[in-house]
Design a protein around this motif. Structure first.
Motif, PDB file in Angstrom:
ATOM      1  N   TYR A  53      -6.698 -18.131  -7.178  1.00  0.00           N
ATOM      2  CA  TYR A  53      -5.871 -19.276  -6.817  1.00  0.00           C
ATOM      3  C   TYR A  53      -6.709 -20.346  -6.125  1.00  0.00           C
ATOM      4  O   TYR A  53      -6.593 -21.538  -6.439  1.00  0.00           O
ATOM      5  N   ARG A  54      -7.551 -19.922  -5.186  1.00  0.00           N
ATOM      6  CA  ARG A  54      -8.385 -20.903  -4.475  1.00  0.00           C
ATOM      7  C   ARG A  54      -9.337 -21.604  -5.439  1.00  0.00           C
ATOM      8  O   ARG A  54      -9.526 -22.827  -5.377  1.00  0.00           O
ATOM      9  N   GLU A  55      -9.936 -20.831  -6.356  1.00  0.00           N
ATOM     10  CA  GLU A  55     -10.867 -21.411  -7.327  1.00  0.00           C
ATOM     11  C   GLU A  55     -10.144 -22.337  -8.303  1.00  0.00           C
ATOM     12  O   GLU A  55     -10.602 -23.444  -8.589  1.00  0.00           O
ATOM     13  N   TRP A  56      -9.016 -21.880  -8.796  1.00  0.00           N
ATOM     14  CA  TRP A  56      -8.226 -22.657  -9.759  1.00  0.00           C
ATOM     15  C   TRP A  56      -7.759 -23.975  -9.155  1.00  0.00           C
ATOM     16  O   TRP A  56      -7.858 -25.035  -9.774  1.00  0.00           O
ATOM     17  N   LYS A  57      -7.274 -23.908  -7.923  1.00  0.00           N
ATOM     18  CA  LYS A  57      -6.788 -25.121  -7.269  1.00  0.00           C
ATOM     19  C   LYS A  57      -7.934 -26.121  -7.064  1.00  0.00           C
ATOM     20  O   LYS A  57      -7.783 -27.317  -7.308  1.00  0.00           O
ATOM     21  N   ALA A  58      -9.100 -25.620  -6.636  1.00  0.00           N
ATOM     22  CA  ALA A  58     -10.236 -26.507  -6.381  1.00  0.00           C
ATOM     23  C   ALA A  58     -10.798 -27.117  -7.661  1.00  0.00           C
ATOM     24  O   ALA A  58     -11.202 -28.283  -7.688  1.00  0.00           O
ATOM     25  N   LEU A  59     -10.789 -26.348  -8.748  1.00  0.00           N
ATOM     26  CA  LEU A  59     -11.386 -26.817 -10.002  1.00  0.00           C
ATOM     27  C   LEU A  59     -10.437 -27.650 -10.850  1.00  0.00           C
ATOM     28  O   LEU A  59     -10.858 -28.614 -11.494  1.00  0.00           O
ATOM     29  N   TYR A  60      -9.147 -27.292 -10.849  1.00  0.00           N
ATOM     30  CA  TYR A  60      -8.240 -27.885 -11.824  1.00  0.00           C
ATOM     31  C   TYR A  60      -7.092 -28.705 -11.219  1.00  0.00           C
ATOM     32  O   TYR A  60      -6.409 -29.411 -11.961  1.00  0.00           O
ATOM     33  N   LYS A  61      -6.858 -28.615  -9.922  1.00  0.00           N
ATOM     34  CA  LYS A  61      -5.754 -29.354  -9.323  1.00  0.00           C
ATOM     35  C   LYS A  61      -6.229 -30.479  -8.402  1.00  0.00           C
ATOM     36  O   LYS A  61      -5.816 -31.624  -8.536  1.00  0.00           O
ATOM     37  N   GLU A  62      -7.080 -30.144  -7.452  1.00  0.00           N
ATOM     38  CA  GLU A  62      -7.522 -31.147  -6.486  1.00  0.00           C
ATOM     39  C   GLU A  62      -8.228 -32.345  -7.139  1.00  0.00           C
ATOM     40  O   GLU A  62      -7.992 -33.491  -6.737  1.00  0.00           O
ATOM     41  N   PRO A  63      -9.074 -32.142  -8.167  1.00  0.00           N
ATOM     42  CA  PRO A  63      -9.745 -33.299  -8.778  1.00  0.00           C
ATOM     43  C   PRO A  63      -8.818 -34.233  -9.556  1.00  0.00           C
ATOM     44  O   PRO A  63      -9.221 -35.333  -9.922  1.00  0.00           O
ATOM     45  N   LYS A  64      -7.577 -33.806  -9.810  1.00  0.00           N
ATOM     46  CA  LYS A  64      -6.658 -34.634 -10.596  1.00  0.00           C
ATOM     47  C   LYS A  64      -6.037 -35.759  -9.782  1.00  0.00           C
ATOM     48  O   LYS A  64      -5.337 -36.609 -10.324  1.00  0.00           O
ATOM     49  N   GLY A  65      -6.279 -35.777  -8.489  1.00  0.00           N
ATOM     50  CA  GLY A  65      -5.733 -36.846  -7.666  1.00  0.00           C
ATOM     51  C   GLY A  65      -4.260 -36.697  -7.368  1.00  0.00           C
ATOM     52  O   GLY A  65      -3.561 -37.699  -7.164  1.00  0.00           O
ATOM     53  N   LEU A  66      -3.763 -35.465  -7.326  1.00  0.00           N
ATOM     54  CA  LEU A  66      -2.355 -35.242  -7.004  1.00  0.00           C
ATOM     55  C   LEU A  66      -2.090 -35.645  -5.556  1.00  0.00           C
ATOM     56  O   LEU A  66      -2.978 -35.595  -4.708  1.00  0.00           O
ATOM     57  N   THR A  67      -0.859 -36.050  -5.286  1.00  0.00           N
ATOM     58  CA  THR A  67      -0.500 -36.430  -3.924  1.00  0.00           C
ATOM     59  C   THR A  67      -0.498 -35.183  -3.039  1.00  0.00           C
ATOM     60  O   THR A  67      -0.349 -34.054  -3.524  1.00  0.00           O
ATOM     61  N   PRO A  68      -0.662 -35.368  -1.732  1.00  0.00           N
ATOM     62  CA  PRO A  68      -0.576 -34.222  -0.818  1.00  0.00           C
ATOM     63  C   PRO A  68       0.724 -33.437  -0.979  1.00  0.00           C
ATOM     64  O   PRO A  68       0.740 -32.220  -0.836  1.00  0.00           O
ATOM     65  N   LYS A  69       1.807 -34.151  -1.277  1.00  0.00           N
ATOM     66  CA  LYS A  69       3.087 -33.470  -1.465  1.00  0.00           C
ATOM     67  C   LYS A  69       3.039 -32.549  -2.679  1.00  0.00           C
ATOM     68  O   LYS A  69       3.519 -31.415  -2.631  1.00  0.00           O
ATOM     69  N   SER A  70       2.445 -33.021  -3.777  1.00  0.00           N
ATOM     70  CA  SER A  70       2.360 -32.206  -4.992  1.00  0.00           C
ATOM     71  C   SER A  70       1.459 -30.999  -4.776  1.00  0.00           C
ATOM     72  O   SER A  70       1.790 -29.877  -5.175  1.00  0.00           O
ATOM     73  N   LEU A  71       0.303 -31.225  -4.140  1.00  0.00           N
ATOM     74  CA  LEU A  71      -0.592 -30.106  -3.852  1.00  0.00           C
ATOM     75  C   LEU A  71       0.081 -29.125  -2.894  1.00  0.00           C
ATOM     76  O   LEU A  71      -0.086 -27.906  -3.021  1.00  0.00           O
ATOM     77  N   GLY A  72       0.846 -29.657  -1.961  1.00  0.00           N
ATOM     78  CA  GLY A  72       1.558 -28.808  -1.016  1.00  0.00           C
ATOM     79  C   GLY A  72       2.576 -27.917  -1.696  1.00  0.00           C
ATOM     80  O   GLY A  72       2.833 -26.799  -1.238  1.00  0.00           O
ATOM     81  N   MET A  73       3.171 -28.402  -2.789  1.00  0.00           N
ATOM     82  CA  MET A  73       4.128 -27.576  -3.535  1.00  0.00           C
ATOM     83  C   MET A  73       3.447 -26.324  -4.067  1.00  0.00           C
ATOM     84  O   MET A  73       3.983 -25.215  -3.981  1.00  0.00           O
ATOM     85  N   TYR A  74       2.214 -26.477  -4.618  1.00  0.00           N
ATOM     86  CA  TYR A  74       1.490 -25.321  -5.141  1.00  0.00           C
ATOM     87  C   TYR A  74       1.191 -24.330  -4.028  1.00  0.00           C
ATOM     88  O   TYR A  74       1.376 -23.110  -4.181  1.00  0.00           O
ATOM     89  N   ASP A  75       0.731 -24.831  -2.867  1.00  0.00           N
ATOM     90  CA  ASP A  75       0.425 -23.946  -1.745  1.00  0.00           C
ATOM     91  C   ASP A  75       1.677 -23.232  -1.243  1.00  0.00           C
ATOM     92  O   ASP A  75       1.645 -22.033  -0.947  1.00  0.00           O
ATOM     93  N   GLU A  76       2.790 -23.976  -1.152  1.00  0.00           N
ATOM     94  CA  GLU A  76       4.028 -23.382  -0.637  1.00  0.00           C
ATOM     95  C   GLU A  76       4.514 -22.256  -1.532  1.00  0.00           C
ATOM     96  O   GLU A  76       4.890 -21.181  -1.045  1.00  0.00           O
ATOM     97  N   LYS A  77       4.510 -22.471  -2.827  1.00  0.00           N
ATOM     98  CA  LYS A  77       4.989 -21.432  -3.749  1.00  0.00           C
ATOM     99  C   LYS A  77       4.035 -20.242  -3.781  1.00  0.00           C
ATOM    100  O   LYS A  77       4.473 -19.081  -3.801  1.00  0.00           O
ATOM    101  N   TYR A  78       2.725 -20.533  -3.776  1.00  0.00           N
ATOM    102  CA  TYR A  78       1.767 -19.418  -3.849  1.00  0.00           C
ATOM    103  C   TYR A  78       1.777 -18.597  -2.566  1.00  0.00           C
ATOM    104  O   TYR A  78       1.915 -17.362  -2.606  1.00  0.00           O
TER     105      TYR A  78
END
Length: 367
Positions: A53-78
Motif C-alpha cells: 500500500y505504501r509503495e503503491w500510493k507513492a508510485l501511482y497516487k501521489e504523483p497524480k496531483g490528487l487533492t489532500p482530501k482525495s489522498l486522505g480518502m485512500y488512507d482512511e479506507k486502508y
C-alpha cells in the motif's frame, strides 16, 4: 510536483524508491535494502499488503496531483478497514474471501462508503497483478453488500416557509436564499464575486469554486460546472441591496474575506440554530435542549430543492441539467424521478385535459 527516484541493487535484484525530496527517496530506498538483507522480498508477492500500500500510493497516487482530501480518502479506507484485516498478510496470500469479508462487515453503511472501500481494494490489487507481483487479482470480482442509499432531499413546505422567514433577518439569509434560488453548490458560492453577478443580463456567472480539501479557488472539475443562471425574481432585489465592489466576495466573512470550509460550516450552523428556534425548539439558558429541525437538513438540501422546483415547473430535464451544472444527465434524472404527487397529478391533468380542475388528491374540483 516532480518526484525523485533512486535505485540500487542487492543480491542481484534491483530496488527503487521515490520521494518528494532526495533525502526522502534515499530513506525509503535504505529501508528496502535493509528489508532485503533481512530476507524480506519487497519487490514481489512476498511483501506484505501494508508494504505494498505504501509503495503503491507513492508510485501511482501521489504523483497524480490528487487533492489532500482525495489522498486522505485512500488512507482512511486502508488504515481503518483494510489494514486491520489483511495488512499483515503477504500480498500473494490474499484471496477474494478475505476482501469480501471486509466489505460484508460494512453492510448497512452508506453506499458511498462501501463503494469507495471497494475502489481502494480494486485499484491496489489490480496494479499488483499488472506489475506481476501476484498471479491473479483477488479484488476483481468483489460484490457490494446491501447498503443504505443516502443523498440529499428537497425541503418540506414547512421548512421552506421557516427558511424564508428567518432569511429576512439573519446575516446568512442572502447566502441561504442564493442556494435555494440558484441551486449553486456551497463551494461555488464561496468563489462568487460581485463581478460574477450580471445585473444587466440578469444572470449569475458561475465559473469557479472553492476546492474541497485545499480551499483553493479553481475552475469546476468538469466544464458543465461553468454556467449562467438567471436570477430569480425573489433574489434579485436582495442582491441589488447588498451589491459590493466588483472584485469583492458576494458572501464575505465578518473580516471581509472569502468564505472557507470552516466559515461556511459556521454560517450554516448559525442559520440552522435560528431556524430551529423559529420552528419551536426548546431553549434553556440560551442553549437548545430540544431541537425540532430535521437532522438531515443541510445546505445541499437547498440545491436539491432547486432542482425539484425545476421539475415541478415542467422544466425539460436537459435544461435542468445545464442549470444544475451536472456533467451527467443521469445525475439530474435521479432527482427528477423522485416521486412528487403534485407533479404526477399535474402531468395527468395536462394529459386528460383537466388542468386547473384536478385537485392534488386526484379528484376534480367542484364548480
Amino acid at each position: 510536483m516532480k518526484y525523485i527516484r533512486k535505485t540500487a541493487r542487492c543480491n542481484g535484484k534491483k530496488y527503487e524508491a521515490t520521494g518528494k525530496t532526495e533525502l526522502e527517496a534515499l530513506q525509503k530506498l535504505a529501508e528496502k535494502l535493509a528489508a532485503a538483507k533481512r530476507g524480506e522480498d519487497l519487490t514481489g508477492g512476498a511483501m506484505t499488503v501494508d508494504a505494498w500500500y505504501r509503495e503503491w500510493k507513492a508510485l501511482y497516487k501521489e504523483p497524480k496531483g490528487l487533492t489532500p482530501k482525495s489522498l486522505g480518502m485512500y488512507d482512511e479506507k486502508y488504515k481503518n478497514y483494510i489494514r486491520p484485516r489483511v495488512g499483515h498478510l503477504r500480498l500473494r496470500d490474499v484471496r477474494d474471501v478475505h476482501l469480501q469479508r471486509i466489505l460484508n462487515e460494512e453492510a448497512g453503511r452508506s453506499a458511498s462508503h462501501v463503494k469507495k472501500l471497494r475502489i481502494v481494494m480494486q485499484e491496489m490489487f489490480r496494479r499488483a497483478r499488472q506489475s506481476r507481483l501476484i498471479p491473479f487479482d483477488p479484488a476483481e470480482l468483489l460484490e457490494l453488500p446491501a447498503a443504505t442509499t443516502g443523498g440529499h432531499r428537497a425541503i418540506t413546505e414547512a421548512e421552506r416557509a421557516a427558511i424564508l422567514a428567518v432569511a429576512e433577518t439573519h446575516r446568512a439569509g442572502l447566502w441561504v436564499l442564493t442556494l435555494l434560488y440558484t441551486g449553486m453548490r456551497p463551494g461555488e458560492t464561496a468563489a462568487l464575486m460581485w463581478s460574477d453577478v450580471d445585473f444587466v443580463r440578469n444572470e449569475i456567472h458561475v465559473h469557479a469554486a472553492r476546492e474541497s480539501g485545499t480551499g483553493a479557488i479553481k475552475p469546476p472539475k468538469n466544464p458543465a460546472g461553468i454556467r449562467d443562471i438567471p436570477i430569480h425574481a425573489e433574489l434579485l432585489p436582495k442582491l441589488h441591496s447588498a451589491q459590493g465592489k466588483p472584485f469583492s466576495p458576494v458572501f464575505p466573512t465578518q473580516s471581509g474575506n472569502r468564505q472557507n470550509g470552516d466559515s461556511l460550516r459556521r454560517l450554516w450552523q448559525g442559520f440552522r440554530r435560528a431556524l430551529d428556534i423559529h420552528m419551536g425548539a426548546r431553549v434553556y439558558r440560551n442553549k437548545i435542549v430540544e431541537s425540532v429541525v430535521a437532522n438531515d437538513l443541510t445546505p445541499y438540501c437547498l440545491r436539491h430543492t432547486f432542482c425539484t422546483d425545476l421539475q415541478r415547473t415542467g422544466m425539460p430535464i436537459n435544461v435542468a441539467k445545464e442549470l444544475m451544472g451536472h456533467a451527467d444527465i443521469q445525475t439530474t434524472a435521479n432527482i427528477y424521478t423522485h416521486r412528487d404527487q403534485n407533479t404526477l397529478h399535474g402531468c395527468m391533468a395536462r394529459l386528460d385535459g383537466t388542468a386547473g380542475e384536478r385537485s392534488a388528491g386526484g379528484n376534480r374540483k367542484k364548480a
